[in-house]
Motif scaffolding. Structure first.
Motif, mmCIF file in Angstrom:
data_model
loop_
_atom_site.group_PDB
_atom_site.id
_atom_site.type_symbol
_atom_site.label_atom_id
_atom_site.label_comp_id
_atom_site.label_asym_id
_atom_site.label_seq_id
_atom_site.Cartn_x
_atom_site.Cartn_y
_atom_site.Cartn_z
ATOM 1 N N PHE A 61 28.357 75.113 45.985
ATOM 2 C CA PHE A 61 28.781 75.083 44.586
ATOM 3 C C PHE A 61 29.194 76.463 44.072
ATOM 4 O O PHE A 61 30.336 76.638 43.624
ATOM 5 N N PRO A 62 28.333 77.482 44.114
ATOM 6 C CA PRO A 62 28.799 78.805 43.666
ATOM 7 C C PRO A 62 29.892 79.365 44.560
ATOM 8 O O PRO A 62 30.789 80.067 44.077
ATOM 9 N N LEU A 274 24.094 78.599 37.566
ATOM 10 C CA LEU A 274 24.867 78.804 38.786
ATOM 11 C C LEU A 274 26.312 79.177 38.460
ATOM 12 O O LEU A 274 26.907 80.031 39.119
ATOM 13 N N ILE A 275 26.873 78.538 37.448
ATOM 14 C CA ILE A 275 28.246 78.846 37.033
ATOM 15 C C ILE A 275 28.332 80.288 36.531
ATOM 16 O O ILE A 275 29.259 81.037 36.872
ATOM 17 N N LEU A 276 27.359 80.681 35.704
ATOM 18 C CA LEU A 276 27.326 82.060 35.205
ATOM 19 C C LEU A 276 27.254 83.044 36.361
ATOM 20 O O LEU A 276 27.995 84.047 36.392
ATOM 21 N N THR A 277 26.390 82.754 37.349
ATOM 22 C CA THR A 277 26.231 83.647 38.493
ATOM 23 C C THR A 277 27.513 83.726 39.310
ATOM 24 O O THR A 277 27.925 84.808 39.747
ATOM 25 N N ALA A 278 28.152 82.573 39.535
ATOM 26 C CA ALA A 278 29.370 82.542 40.359
ATOM 27 C C ALA A 278 30.513 83.294 39.695
ATOM 28 O O ALA A 278 31.227 84.070 40.351
ATOM 29 N N ILE A 294 27.484 84.002 48.125
ATOM 30 C CA ILE A 294 27.664 84.592 46.794
ATOM 31 C C ILE A 294 26.365 84.570 45.993
ATOM 32 O O ILE A 294 25.933 85.581 45.424
ATOM 33 N N PHE A 295 25.723 83.416 45.895
ATOM 34 C CA PHE A 295 24.485 83.345 45.124
ATOM 35 C C PHE A 295 23.413 84.238 45.736
ATOM 36 O O PHE A 295 22.702 84.961 45.028
ATOM 37 N N ILE A 296 23.294 84.188 47.062
ATOM 38 C CA ILE A 296 22.257 84.955 47.748
ATOM 39 C C ILE A 296 22.496 86.455 47.580
ATOM 40 O O ILE A 296 21.561 87.221 47.293
ATOM 41 N N ASP A 297 23.746 86.887 47.780
ATOM 42 C CA ASP A 297 24.045 88.311 47.642
ATOM 43 C C ASP A 297 23.782 88.804 46.226
ATOM 44 O O ASP A 297 23.259 89.908 46.028
ATOM 45 N N THR A 298 24.140 87.991 45.250
ATOM 46 C CA THR A 298 23.885 88.372 43.858
ATOM 47 C C THR A 298 22.397 88.476 43.594
ATOM 48 O O THR A 298 21.917 89.423 42.939
ATOM 49 N N ALA A 299 21.632 87.511 44.100
ATOM 50 C CA ALA A 299 20.180 87.516 43.904
ATOM 51 C C ALA A 299 19.549 88.760 44.525
ATOM 52 O O ALA A 299 18.679 89.400 43.918
ATOM 53 N N ARG A 300 19.983 89.115 45.722
ATOM 54 C CA ARG A 300 19.397 90.281 46.393
ATOM 55 C C ARG A 300 19.679 91.573 45.635
ATOM 56 O O ARG A 300 18.885 92.516 45.685
ATOM 57 N N ARG A 301 20.800 91.629 44.939
ATOM 58 C CA ARG A 301 21.168 92.857 44.222
ATOM 59 C C ARG A 301 20.381 93.049 42.924
ATOM 60 O O ARG A 301 20.209 94.179 42.474
#
Length: 464
Positions: A61-62, A274-278, A294-301
C-alpha cells in the motif's frame, strides 16, 4: 533494544496460542478447523481482519502510493471500502449455508449443495492452486520487512523461524491460535502505523513535505475503466478467499458476522497514517528508493529502537497469522476433500503434515521463484473470485445443475488467466471481471436450459 522487544512479542504470541487451547478437545476436526462454530464477534473480527490485512499493509500500500501517487490510493481504498458492504450481505449467507451443511472447507459447501463429487474436487484444486502464491508472498514480505528493520540474519533463517512459529500456532489449537494471536498482531500493527504517522506529522515541515509529495492526478478514460473495474472485481472477491470463508464458519450466528462487518471499517483509520507516511516519503526522499521498503525506511529514520521492535513484531505476526490460517485451509482441502476414507484423526494429522510441506514449498518459492510468485499473486483474485456465482446459489439456497456451476467456474478461471498471461489488451477492463461475467452467464444459461426439459446428465446431478 529493538530485537529484545521483537523477541518478547513473539514469545507473547506463543503464550497466547497455547492459552487459546482453553481445555477444548482439539482432536475433533470441527473444533480444530472451525472452532466448533463458537467464535463471538470480537474473535471473528480479529480473525477476519487478520485475513484481510496482511503484510501488504506495510509494503504494497505505501509502496504503491510512493510509485503511482493518488490514483493508486483511490483504487486501493475504494475496493477495500466497497468490500465491507459486500461482506455484510454475503458472509451471513455463507454462515447459513454452513449451518445447513456443516462444512469444514468451501469445497464441502459445493459438494453437499450440488451433490457433486467432481465439483468438490474442482473447487478444492482451484482453491489450492490460487492459494499457493499467498504463502510465498508472506515469506517474501516477512523476510523483506525484517531485513529492512535491521535484522541481518540470512533470509533462510528468518523464513525457517517463521515457518516453525506458524506451524506451532496451528499445532497448538488449530484455528483458535491465529484468531487469538490476531488480537496481538492487530493491536501492534495499528499502534505502529499510527505512531509512525504521528511522528511524521511532528517532524519539522513534515506535513508540508507530505503535501509536496501529493500529485495532481490526470485520469484518462482507460484509467477510469481500470480503476472502476478493479474496485468492483476485487471488492467482490476479498471475502471469497478460502481462509476468509473458513473464518465465517467459526461464528456463532449471522448477527455475530454482521456486527463484525460493521466494525471492520473502523480499522481503516490506519490508512490515513499510512497515506501521510507514503506521501511524506515521496516528498522527502524523491524517486529511486525501493517501494516496498518505504514505510520501513521511514520508520527506521524517525522512531526510537524499542518502537522499531514493535513495528517488527506487528509485521512478523501479520505474515505468521496469514500463513497459519492458510495452512488450516490447504490441509483439509487435501486430506478431507481430495482424499476420501480417512478418519478424523488421520485427517488432522495429515493436514498437519501437509502444512509442513506447504510451508517448505512456500519458503523455496520465496527463495527461487520470486517472479512467478508476483505473477501468481495477480492471478489469485482471478481464480478465487470465480467462486462468487456458486456461493450465491448456495447461500440463497437455490437450485442449479452441478455441470452449470462447474462449466462457469472453469470458464471464469481460464479466461482471465489466458488474457493476463498472454498480455491481451482489454481496454483497461479487469480480466477477472470479464471472466466473472462469462462465469455468471454460463451458469444462468445452462440452468434455464436444464429447466426446459434437458435432464442433468452432467457431473453428479443437482442439489438435493
Amino acid at each position: 533494544m529493538d530485537k529484545l522487544v521483537f523477541v518478547v512479542i513473539l514469545a507473547a504470541s506463543l503464550v497466547t496460542a497455547w492459552w487459546s487451547r482453553g481445555g477444548k478437545r482439539h482432536d475433533e476436526i470441527h473444533d480444530y478447523f472451525v472452532a466448533s462454530r463458537q467464535f463471538g464477534g470480537i474473535l471473528l473480527f480479529f480473525l477476519a481482519v487478520g485475513e484481510t490485512y496482511s503484510l501488504g499493509v506495510l509494503t504494497a500500500f505505501p509502496g504503491g502510493i510512493y510509485l503511482h501517487g493518488t490514483p493508486f490510493c483511490i483504487w486501493f481504498i475504494g475496493y477495500v471500502v466497497l468490500a465491507f458492504p459486500v461482506g455484510y450481505f454475503l458472509a451471513p449467507l455463507i454462515w447459513q449455508a454452513a449451518r445447513r451443511y456443516d462444512p469444514v472447507t468451501v469445497a464441502d459447501l459445493f459438494r453437499r449443495h450440488f451433490n457433486s463429487r467432481v465439483l468438490e474436487i474442482l473447487v478444492s484444486l482451484i482453491a489450492i492452486l490460487f492459494m499457493i502464491p499467498w504463502g510465498i508472498i508472506q515469506f517474501m514480505g516477512l523476510t523483506m520487512v525484517l531485513q529492512g528493520l535491521g535484522f541481518t540474519l540470512p533470509a533462510w533463517v528468518l523464513m525457517t523461524a517463521g515457518a516453525l512459529l506458524a506451524y506451532t500456532y496451528t499445532a497448538m489449537s488449530g484455528i483458535r491460535a491465529p484468531a487469538y494471536v490476531s488480537v496481538i498482531k492487530d493491536t501492534l500493527l495499528l499502534a505502529a502505523i499510527i505512531v509512525v504517522g504521528i511522528a511524521v506529522f511532528r517532524l519539522p515541515h513534515g506535513y508540508r513535505t507530505a503535501l509536496r509529495g501529493i500529485d495532481e492526478p490526470v485520469f484518462t478514460g482507460r484509467d477510469i475503466r481500470m480503476m472502476t473495474t478493479n474496485i468492483l472485481f476485487q471488492a467482490s472477491g476479498l471475502f471469497l478467499f478460502p481462509a476468509a470463508i473458513a473464518s465465517f464458519f467459526t461464528a456463532r450466528s449471522p448477527q455475530t458476522i454482521r456486527r463484525a462487518m460493521i466494525a471492520m471499517p473502523l480499522y481503516m483509520v490506519m490508512f490515513a497514517f499510512l497515506i501521510l507516511t507514503a506521501f511524506y516519503a515521496r516528498g522527502a526522499f524523491g524517486p529511486g528508493l525501493s517501494p516496498n521498503h518505504i514505510f520501513i525506511d521511514t520508520a527506521r529514520r524517525i522512531l526510537s529502537p524499542w518502537l522499531i521492535g514493535v513495528v517488527a513484531g506487528g509485521a512478523a505476526l501479520s505474515g505468521l497469522v496469514v500463513l497459519a490460517s492458510t495452512c488450516l485451509v490447504i490441509g483439509p482441502l487435501l486430506t478431507h476433500n481430495l482424499l476420501k476414507g480417512l478418519t478424523e484423526k488421520q485427517q488432522k494429522s495429515g493436514a498437519q503434515f501437509i502444512s509442513v510441506v506447504y510451508l517448505i514449498a512456500s519458503m523455496l518459492g520465496a527463495t527461487f521463484a520470486a517472479s512467478i510468485a508476483a505473477t501468481m499473486n495477480n492471478l489469485t483474485y482471478f481464480g478465487l473470485t470465480q467462486f462468487l456465482p456458486g456461493i450465491l446459489i448456495i447461500g440463497l439456497n437455490l437450485t442449479a445443475p452441478a455441470r452449470a456451476v462447474a462449466a462457469g467456474l472453469i470458464t471464469g478461471v481460464v479466461i482471465p488467466s489466458v488474457l493476463f498471461l498472454s498480455g491481451v489488451d482489454t481496454g483497461g477492463i479487469n480480466p477477472g471481471l470479464i471472466g466473472l461475467a462469462f462465469n455468471a452467464l454460463i451458469v444462468v444459461t445452462l440452468t434455464i436450459y436444464s429447466r426446459h426439459g434437458m435432464s442433468d446428465n452432467g457431473l453428479a446431478g443437482t442439489r438435493r
